[in-house]
Motif scaffolding. Structure first.
Motif, short mmCIF file in Angstrom:
data_model
loop_
_atom_site.label_atom_id
_atom_site.label_comp_id
_atom_site.label_asym_id
_atom_site.label_seq_id
_atom_site.Cartn_x
_atom_site.Cartn_y
_atom_site.Cartn_z
N VAL A 364 0.84 -1.21 0.00
CA VAL A 364 0.00 0.00 0.00
C VAL A 364 0.87 1.25 0.00
O VAL A 364 0.58 2.23 -0.71
N ASN A 365 1.98 1.26 0.77
CA ASN A 365 2.90 2.40 0.74
C ASN A 365 3.48 2.57 -0.66
O ASN A 365 3.64 3.70 -1.15
N ALA A 366 3.83 1.43 -1.31
CA ALA A 366 4.37 1.50 -2.66
C ALA A 366 3.35 2.07 -3.63
O ALA A 366 3.68 2.90 -4.49
N ARG A 367 2.08 1.65 -3.49
CA ARG A 367 1.03 2.18 -4.36
C ARG A 367 0.91 3.69 -4.22
O ARG A 367 0.82 4.43 -5.21
N ASP A 368 0.95 4.18 -2.97
CA ASP A 368 0.84 5.63 -2.74
C ASP A 368 2.03 6.37 -3.34
O ASP A 368 1.91 7.52 -3.79
N THR A 409 8.35 1.35 -8.28
CA THR A 409 8.92 2.33 -9.22
C THR A 409 8.43 3.73 -8.88
O THR A 409 8.22 4.55 -9.77
N GLY A 410 8.27 4.01 -7.60
CA GLY A 410 7.71 5.28 -7.16
C GLY A 410 8.73 6.39 -7.04
O GLY A 410 9.81 6.37 -7.65
N THR A 411 8.40 7.36 -6.20
CA THR A 411 9.20 8.58 -6.09
C THR A 411 10.48 8.40 -5.30
O THR A 411 11.38 9.22 -5.37
N GLY A 412 10.59 7.34 -4.52
CA GLY A 412 11.79 7.12 -3.74
C GLY A 412 11.84 7.96 -2.48
O GLY A 412 10.95 8.77 -2.20
N MET A 413 12.93 7.79 -1.70
CA MET A 413 13.09 8.51 -0.44
C MET A 413 14.49 9.14 -0.39
O MET A 413 15.45 8.57 -0.89
N SER A 414 14.56 10.27 0.29
CA SER A 414 15.86 10.87 0.58
C SER A 414 16.48 10.20 1.80
O SER A 414 15.81 9.45 2.52
N GLN A 415 17.76 10.49 2.05
CA GLN A 415 18.42 9.93 3.23
C GLN A 415 17.74 10.39 4.51
O GLN A 415 17.61 9.61 5.46
N GLU A 416 17.30 11.64 4.54
CA GLU A 416 16.65 12.15 5.73
C GLU A 416 15.33 11.42 6.00
O GLU A 416 15.00 11.10 7.15
N VAL A 417 14.55 11.15 4.94
CA VAL A 417 13.29 10.44 5.12
C VAL A 417 13.52 9.00 5.55
O VAL A 417 12.84 8.47 6.44
N MET A 418 14.53 8.34 4.94
CA MET A 418 14.82 6.95 5.31
C MET A 418 15.23 6.84 6.78
O MET A 418 14.92 5.86 7.45
N ALA A 419 15.94 7.86 7.28
CA ALA A 419 16.39 7.82 8.67
C ALA A 419 15.21 7.86 9.64
O ALA A 419 15.32 7.39 10.78
N LYS A 420 14.07 8.42 9.20
CA LYS A 420 12.91 8.56 10.08
C LYS A 420 11.75 7.65 9.69
O LYS A 420 10.70 7.68 10.33
N ALA A 421 11.93 6.85 8.64
CA ALA A 421 10.80 6.12 8.05
C ALA A 421 10.11 5.19 9.03
O ALA A 421 8.90 4.99 8.97
N PRO A 424 7.18 6.06 14.54
CA PRO A 424 5.71 6.13 14.52
C PRO A 424 5.24 7.57 14.33
O PRO A 424 5.86 8.51 14.81
N PHE A 425 4.15 7.71 13.56
CA PHE A 425 3.50 8.98 13.26
C PHE A 425 4.33 9.85 12.31
O PHE A 425 3.97 10.99 12.05
N PHE A 426 5.45 9.33 11.77
CA PHE A 426 6.19 10.07 10.75
C PHE A 426 5.66 9.64 9.38
O PHE A 426 5.63 8.47 9.05
N THR A 427 5.24 10.61 8.59
CA THR A 427 4.75 10.31 7.25
C THR A 427 4.99 11.50 6.34
O THR A 427 4.99 12.66 6.79
N LEU A 437 2.08 4.91 10.63
CA LEU A 437 2.27 3.73 11.48
C LEU A 437 2.50 2.44 10.69
O LEU A 437 2.78 1.41 11.28
N GLY A 438 2.37 2.49 9.35
CA GLY A 438 2.52 1.28 8.56
C GLY A 438 3.90 0.68 8.67
O GLY A 438 4.08 -0.49 9.02
N LEU A 439 4.95 1.48 8.39
CA LEU A 439 6.32 0.97 8.47
C LEU A 439 6.71 0.70 9.92
O LEU A 439 7.50 -0.21 10.20
#
Length: 614
Positions: A364-368, A409-421, A424-427, A437-439
């Motif tokens: 579902v995260n990938a779809r979004d 094949t989505g938009t991907g994540m930056s290093q800053e986003v991956m560090a917080k992925a 909880p409650f980070f989106t 809360l999914g990840l």
């Protein structure tokens, strides 16, 4: 030396000024939060007082209309706590508080209302029902209630104005601090430029030693980076553990859900009081909010690694294959799905339903991230994480793992986003498009199962999330995909004993089982339950809460099965660390249904246990 040190002294002074101003701002914000919390508590106390007055009025009206003495019991239960609630409000109101006048109005109006209620009941008891009803129709009670509500509205306006004034003052302080910070930074820059110019004159005298110093600085920089990397990993691990214990992030979501429930129930009560029955939409809204609150609790328990798991031997290839229809419904027809399943895949020992939930969350995260078009790839493989990998990744044990990778094949994540992925409650999703809360749920489940999860992503290049679950060594037959939503309609004839010490929960559970067609007897304690079992040998299933005084659910079940070996048992609770759950895993052969549950979930669990072979 004095000229050399002067810029440093000035620079430190400017920095101290910035830090001090920031401290003042932080203290002001803290005071604002305290004031806001006190205002909420004050409003809760007033709302409780209004609710008591309304309950007393409802009981009085019911008694006058029907003559039934049973209506006087809610009336007395509402009237008795009113003095205590008024005392609590007085304790929260300072003598010089501008709300004091409104509180006195509330007291006076409430006293008039209580007198009117008591007088009408007394007249009715004396046989003068006509006089009592005339007194009600005179409108004095309604005027008093209107006065109470008007005073409470005035108090709310006063509180809102006070908080708004505080916020405005804080904004002004922050604006001036921002301007001062920019000016201070400019001053520091100028001081730095001056210091550099002065220093260049003296650096020429140490040119010979500079090269050696540079080499030492390079070595020192490498060591610092190595230490910073290790410290960063330790801080991340500590932060993830700490976040699991915090409740700050829960407050916003739960308050929104509770606001819907309270509002819907209040509106439904008002309509019912007026004799109106069009309350279906309010019940639906409250049910939806309660369901979302239950899901939020389950996800938080998953993140904090405290959800009860029922691990089985899992053939991951078979499980992924069985999810194809579920994934197609969740992702839609525009997303292309590809599975790459490894031959000779090892088995793993984990909760199959949680593996499915983890894959579904990632999908579902990938779809979004992909929008209306894209490709999702689910891959399985045997993997070995060596000692070097374990040394550079927190909470990883070297060994053999079953790997499940979900790529998009989505938009991907930056290093800053991956560090917080995984926090909880980070989106990064828009408002109302994700809870964050999914990840976190995936992270908690994988770690609770002794595994590892890793994100690989770059902006614009898509994302791959790999789940590593420990390999299982043994000959046991693997579990198949988890069945979802099976609802076999069949007549029921069994008798069930419900044991629950909370009267409201016991009543709702009993009504739900009777709605499903079962014969139900119920009790509030383990001792009474054993006596009822002796008197009712036809009981087929014991449905018991775990956490109860004197005799908990596990001890009750052991005593009951000793007397009736064929008795089936289902345990239920909102949360427990022991009794039937140890190290996050359900004990062997234990049937468990977590609170809260829907009637459909209850019915499915009852049939599953009752239809199972002994």
């Amino acid at each position: 030396m004095r000229r050399q040190s002067l810029p440093l002294v000035i620079g430190f002074a400017v920095l101290a000024l910035i830090v001090g101003a920031r401290a003042v701002l932080v203290e002001s914000q803290r005071a604002n939060r305290v004031a806001a919390r006190q205002a909420i508590e004050y409003q809760d106390a007033l709302s409780g007082l209004l609710s008591l007055a309304q309950d007393a009025e409802i009981g009085q009206r019911g008694y006058l209309l029907t003559g039934e003495k049973s209506y006087l019991e809610p009336y007395r239960q509402a009237v008795e706590p009113i003095p205590g609630q008024l005392a609590r409000i007085d304790g929260m109101t300072a003598p010089d508080d501008e709300r004091t006048l409104q509180v006195s109005h509330i007291k006076e109006a409430l006293s008039q209302k209580q007198a009117e209620l008591a007088e009408t009941i007394a007249l009715y008891d004396q046989g003068n029902a006509t006089k009592a009803l005339e007194l009600v129709r005179a409108g004095q009670g309604k005027a008093a209630m209107d006065e109470i509500r008007a005073s409470m509205d005035a108090i709310r306006r006063i509180g809102a104005a006070t908080i708004a004034a505080r916020d405005e003052h804080t904004d002004q302080v922050e604006a001036w601090l921002r301007i001062g910070s920019l000016a201070a930074l400019l001053a520091i820059f100028l001081l730095g430029a001056y210091t550099i110019r002065e220093s260049r004159c003296r650096f020429r005298e140490v040119a010979v030693a500079q090269e050696e110093l540079m080499h030492k600085n390079i070595a020192l920089g490498n060591e610092i980076r190595t230490r910073e990397k290790a410290e960063s990993q330790i801080r991340q691990m500590q932060k993830m553990e700490a976040v699991g214990q915090l409740t700050g992030g829960i407050a916003h979501d739960f308050n929104n859900m509770l606001a819907v429930i309270i509002s819907a129930m209040n509106l439904a009560q008002r309509k019912l009081a007026r004799g109106e029955n069009d309350i279906a939409k309010f019940i639906e809204a409250a049910t939806d909010a309660a369901t979302r609150a239950a899901n939020l609790t389950a996800r938080l328990l998953a993140f904090s690694r405290q959800q009860p798991l029922a691990p089985q031997i899992v053939d991951t290839n078979r499980l992924v294959t069985g999810m194809s229809d579920l994934l197609r419904r969740a992702l839609g027809e525009t997303i292309r799905i590809e599975t790459v399943l490894a031959g000779g895949l090892w088995k793993t020992h984990a909760d199959p339903s949680q593996i499915e939930n983890a894959i579904l969350n990632l999908a579902v995260n990938a779809r979004d991230a992909m929008g209306d078009d894209g490709k999702l790839t689910i891959e399985t493989a045997n993997s070995h994480l060596d000692d070097d990998y374990a040394a550079t990744n927190a909470e990883v044990t070297a060994g053999q793992y079953v790997m499940i990778a979900v790529s998009d094949t989505g938009t991907g994540m930056s290093q800053e986003v991956m560090a917080k992925a995984f926090e909880p409650f980070f989106t990064t999703k828009p408002v109302n498009k994700g809870t964050g809360l999914g990840l976190s749920q995936v992270f908690g489940f994988v770690k609770q199962s002794g595994g590892h999860v890793k994100i690989y992503s770059e902006p614009g290049e898509g994302t791959t999330i790999k789940i590593y679950l420990p390999r299982f060594f043994g000959p046991e037959e693997a579990a198949g995909p988890v069945a979802r939503g099976d609802n076999l309609a069949a007549p029921v004839t069994e008798t069930i004993l419900v044991v629950e010490d909370d009267a409201r929960v016991r009543a709702s559970t009993t009504d739900a089982m009777r709605e499903l067609g079962y014969t139900v007897i119920h009790t509030a304690s383990g001792q009474e339950a054993l006596q009822m079992l002796a008197e009712n040998p036809a009981v087929a299933l014991l449905f018991t809460d775990i956490v109860m005084p004197v005799m908990n659910g596990r001890k009750l079940a052991e005593a009951a099965i000793e007397r009736m070996p064929q008795l089936k048992v289902i345990f239920t609770t909102g949360f427990t660390r022991n009794a039937v759950v140890h190290n996050g895993v359900l004990d062997h052969d234990v049937h468990f249904l977590a609170k809260p549950f829907t009637i459909e979930q209850l019915g499915a669990k009852l049939r599953e246990v009752l239809d199972a072979s002994t």
